[in-house]
Motif scaffolding. Structure first.
Motif, mmCIF file in Angstrom:
data_model
loop_
_atom_site.group_PDB
_atom_site.id
_atom_site.type_symbol
_atom_site.label_atom_id
_atom_site.label_comp_id
_atom_site.label_asym_id
_atom_site.label_seq_id
_atom_site.Cartn_x
_atom_site.Cartn_y
_atom_site.Cartn_z
ATOM 1 N N THR A 118 0.815 -1.211 0.000
ATOM 2 C CA THR A 118 0.000 0.000 0.000
ATOM 3 C C THR A 118 0.853 1.268 0.000
ATOM 4 N N SER A 119 1.952 1.227 0.714
ATOM 5 C CA SER A 119 2.778 2.436 0.835
ATOM 6 C C SER A 119 3.712 2.631 -0.349
ATOM 7 N N GLU A 120 4.139 1.548 -1.000
ATOM 8 C CA GLU A 120 5.112 1.669 -2.095
ATOM 9 C C GLU A 120 4.486 1.506 -3.480
ATOM 10 N N LEU A 121 3.575 0.529 -3.625
ATOM 11 C CA LEU A 121 3.029 0.261 -4.954
ATOM 12 C C LEU A 121 1.855 1.178 -5.290
ATOM 13 N N TYR A 122 1.016 1.471 -4.317
ATOM 14 C CA TYR A 122 -0.177 2.281 -4.608
ATOM 15 C C TYR A 122 0.171 3.651 -5.180
ATOM 16 N N PRO A 123 1.179 4.374 -4.656
ATOM 17 C CA PRO A 123 1.528 5.665 -5.276
ATOM 18 C C PRO A 123 1.942 5.520 -6.736
ATOM 19 N N LYS A 124 2.623 4.418 -7.066
ATOM 20 C CA LYS A 124 3.005 4.199 -8.469
ATOM 21 C C LYS A 124 1.763 3.987 -9.349
ATOM 22 N N ILE A 125 0.772 3.284 -8.781
ATOM 23 C CA ILE A 125 -0.473 3.073 -9.534
ATOM 24 C C ILE A 125 -1.158 4.409 -9.797
ATOM 25 N N VAL A 126 -1.158 5.302 -8.768
ATOM 26 C CA VAL A 126 -1.759 6.622 -8.949
ATOM 27 C C VAL A 126 -1.042 7.381 -10.052
ATOM 28 N N ASP A 127 0.278 7.329 -10.065
ATOM 29 C CA ASP A 127 1.040 8.000 -11.131
ATOM 30 C C ASP A 127 0.672 7.432 -12.500
ATOM 31 N N GLY A 128 0.469 6.111 -12.554
ATOM 32 C CA GLY A 128 0.083 5.495 -13.823
ATOM 33 C C GLY A 128 -1.308 5.907 -14.262
ATOM 34 N N LEU A 129 -2.204 6.114 -13.298
ATOM 35 C CA LEU A 129 -3.558 6.533 -13.638
ATOM 36 C C LEU A 129 -3.594 7.981 -14.120
ATOM 37 N N ILE A 130 -2.801 8.826 -13.477
ATOM 38 C CA ILE A 130 -2.776 10.241 -13.856
ATOM 39 C C ILE A 130 -2.151 10.408 -15.234
ATOM 40 N N GLY A 131 -1.068 9.694 -15.488
ATOM 41 C CA GLY A 131 -0.449 9.687 -16.809
ATOM 42 C C GLY A 131 -0.194 11.077 -17.354
ATOM 43 N N SER A 132 -0.637 11.288 -18.604
ATOM 44 C CA SER A 132 -0.380 12.558 -19.289
ATOM 45 C C SER A 132 -1.427 13.623 -18.976
ATOM 46 N N ARG A 133 -2.334 13.317 -18.033
ATOM 47 C CA ARG A 133 -3.358 14.261 -17.577
ATOM 48 C C ARG A 133 -4.212 14.816 -18.723
ATOM 49 N N PRO A 134 -4.958 13.963 -19.453
ATOM 50 C CA PRO A 134 -5.849 14.475 -20.508
ATOM 51 C C PRO A 134 -6.907 15.391 -19.899
ATOM 52 N N GLU A 135 -7.215 16.468 -20.612
ATOM 53 C CA GLU A 135 -8.076 17.511 -20.059
ATOM 54 C C GLU A 135 -9.511 17.045 -19.822
ATOM 55 N N SER A 260 0.693 -8.560 -9.424
ATOM 56 C CA SER A 260 1.355 -9.288 -8.343
ATOM 57 C C SER A 260 2.878 -9.178 -8.414
ATOM 58 N N ASP A 261 3.380 -8.862 -9.631
ATOM 59 C CA ASP A 261 4.839 -8.700 -9.761
ATOM 60 C C ASP A 261 5.296 -7.307 -9.345
ATOM 61 N N LYS A 262 4.339 -6.460 -8.915
ATOM 62 C CA LYS A 262 4.604 -5.111 -8.400
ATOM 63 C C LYS A 262 5.157 -4.158 -9.461
ATOM 64 N N ASN A 263 4.911 -4.488 -10.728
ATOM 65 C CA ASN A 263 5.334 -3.618 -11.821
ATOM 66 C C ASN A 263 4.108 -2.984 -12.477
ATOM 67 N N VAL A 264 4.035 -1.669 -12.452
ATOM 68 C CA VAL A 264 2.894 -0.952 -13.030
ATOM 69 C C VAL A 264 3.162 -0.714 -14.514
ATOM 70 N N PRO A 265 2.257 -1.125 -15.404
ATOM 71 C CA PRO A 265 2.452 -0.909 -16.849
ATOM 72 C C PRO A 265 2.549 0.583 -17.153
ATOM 73 N N VAL A 266 3.448 0.911 -18.074
ATOM 74 C CA VAL A 266 3.624 2.322 -18.431
ATOM 75 C C VAL A 266 2.394 2.874 -19.149
ATOM 76 N N ASP A 267 1.621 1.975 -19.755
ATOM 77 C CA ASP A 267 0.420 2.420 -20.484
ATOM 78 C C ASP A 267 -0.861 2.136 -19.691
ATOM 79 N N LEU A 268 -0.777 2.154 -18.351
ATOM 80 C CA LEU A 268 -1.927 1.822 -17.523
ATOM 81 C C LEU A 268 -3.114 2.729 -17.831
ATOM 82 N N GLN A 269 -2.859 4.013 -17.904
ATOM 83 C CA GLN A 269 -3.951 4.945 -18.190
ATOM 84 C C GLN A 269 -4.579 4.661 -19.556
#
Length: 461
Positions: A118-135, A260-269
């Motif tokens: 929760t403390s290490e992987l979840y922030p990375k998931i948030v970054d993946g969701l935000i991505g390029s910030r489409p308007e 489960s491998d704790k790797n967030v895809p770069v194209d998650l968004q």
């Protein structure tokens, strides 16, 4: 005159339903008919007019959506199964001006043993969701254990948003997965957006047995919200629990992503938004239609495969009263003609019945009688225009006297209204007022003798 034993009466009633119309614009639409998960069309109407001399046009705007795997290259629109003309310029890909996509991500923080995740992987998931910030995308973030807690309300992600400062800390509480997903879907329905998607981050363990997975799936389908599930198994033995996340995604038109491998895809968004940022908007003139009609957007790919998305839409009625009457007559002339024929037939039948009944009443009316003068004063009624008198049972007036012939005489009424008595070749003859006759007009008070039987003739009309 012909005897009428029974006259049937047919009473025909015709109920004519007047055409009721209402005016005004209704943008209300029933739930869309889905061809498959993720496909829908929702229409609304607006009015426009180029100049004051022209009546306002009814412009219909339909936002359509299709399965993410389908790649349409052509589009046509049908209204009430009739193809209409659509300008190429009136077709816009999603997102058009003012359209938004709402993404709500909920993170499972129920197990303290998963605190590193929760403390290490979840922030990375948030970054993946935000991505390029489409308007056009607004994002909401929440955590859950026993309840849903929104810590980032729906908004366009800010450039200064720092995922490492978010409250991702596992707590010692049971996991109410299905209930939380249901609450998150309700939260999404309150957000004004044309496209909506729910992201669930969890290990798939659910301890809220009172809430069922199939109920959550049904709710998501009803709201047309795909559920994307990000599954994280801490150890191999946890993998079976993630099957519920896979089912939730598959059944709602979403996608299951194993992290489960704790790797967030770069194209998650991109993976997530590609499920909902599909389809577009088509605008057409619906002035020729009114009332509830089926609108079908037909999408055709390069291989000529067609996907149809449909909805029932209430077109506004902008016709004037004369036009409404004209359209009603054109549409239902056959019903009006049939109704007129039924009414005419009913009137004719009623008149015919009244006439026959009157004739029957006249025919059965007592118009004259013969009264016996031999002491018993027997009365023989005359109710018909012609009667026979004699000893035989087949006569209208039967006189049981041996001197009277079987068919002795006949009395009939002439067109002038007189009564004429004729002897039918009887053996002992017929006399009127003491004079032997073969045929004579008889009047009220005349004495008629049939052989030995003396009768007085009485006229009532």
């Amino acid at each position: 005159m012909k005897k009428i034993d029974k006259i049937p009466l047919l009473i025909l009633s015709t109920v004519v339903s007047l055409y009721a119309v209402t005016s005004g614009v209704r943008a209300e639409v029933v739930l869309p008919d889905l061809n498959h998960a993720g496909s829908s069309v929702v229409c609304k109407s607006s009015s426009s007019s180029a100049d004051k001399a022209q009546k306002k046009k009814s412009i219909v705007v339909c936002d359509y959506r299709h399965d993410a795997s389908f790649r349409p290259s052509q589009l046509t629109v049908d209204v009430a199964q009739k193809k209409i003309n659509v300008d190429r310029d009136s077709i816009k890909k999603y997102p058009s001006e003012g359209q938004r996509t709402a993404l709500l991500a909920v993170f499972d923080v129920s197990d303290p043993r998963r605190n590193k995740t929760t403390s290490e992987l979840y922030p990375k998931i948030v970054d993946g969701l935000i991505g390029s910030r489409p308007e056009h995308v607004v994002i909401g973030l929440a955590t859950f254990a026993q309840s849903l807690s929104v810590f980032f309300p729906f908004q366009t992600p800010r450039s200064d948003l720092r995922s490492e400062n978010m409250p991702f800390s596992a707590v010692g509480a049971s996991t109410e997965l299905n209930r939380t997903v249901s609450l998150a879907l309700e939260k999404l329905t309150d957000e004004r957006a044309e496209r909506k998607v729910l992201v669930v981050v969890s290990d798939g363990k659910a301890e809220d047995t009172a809430y069922r997975l199939e109920d959550v799936v049904a709710q998501a389908k009803r709201l047309n919200v795909p559920v994307v599930t990000l599954g994280i198994a801490e150890r191999p033995s946890d993998s079976p629990a993630m099957q519920s996340l896979r089912v939730m995604a598959d059944k709602t038109g979403g996608v299951f992503i194993d992290l489960s491998d704790k790797n967030v895809p770069v194209d998650l968004q991109t993976q997530i938004l590609s499920l909902v940022d599909v389809g577009g908007r088509v605008t057409f003139d619906g002035s020729a239609y009114y009332g509830k009609q089926t609108v079908s957007v037909n999408l055709i790919d390069a291989g000529k495969k067609t996907t149809k998305v449909q909805t029932d839409f209430e077109f506004p009625d902008r016709r004037g009263t004369p036009e409404k009457v004209k359209d009603f007559l054109v549409a239902y002339w056959w019903a009006l003609a049939s109704g007129a024929l039924v009414v005419a037939g009913g009137i004719w039948g009623f008149i015919r019945y009244r006439r026959l009944r009157r004739e029957r009443e006249i025919e059965n009316r007592l118009v004259a009688e013969f009264r016996g003068l031999d002491g018993d004063e027997t009365r023989y009624e005359v109710r018909r225009a012609a009667v026979t008198l004699g000893r035989a049972a087949q006569n209208d007036i039967v006189i049981t006297n041996s001197s009277v012939s079987g068919r002795h005489a006949e009395l009939h009424r002439t067109r002038e209204g007189l009564f004429r008595l004729s002897d039918l070749g009887s053996t002992n003859g017929t006399m009127v007022n003491g004079v032997s006759v073969t045929a004579i007009d008889v009047h009220d008070g005349d004495i008629v003798e049939l052989a030995e039987v003396r009768l007085q003739f009485k006229v009532f009309d």
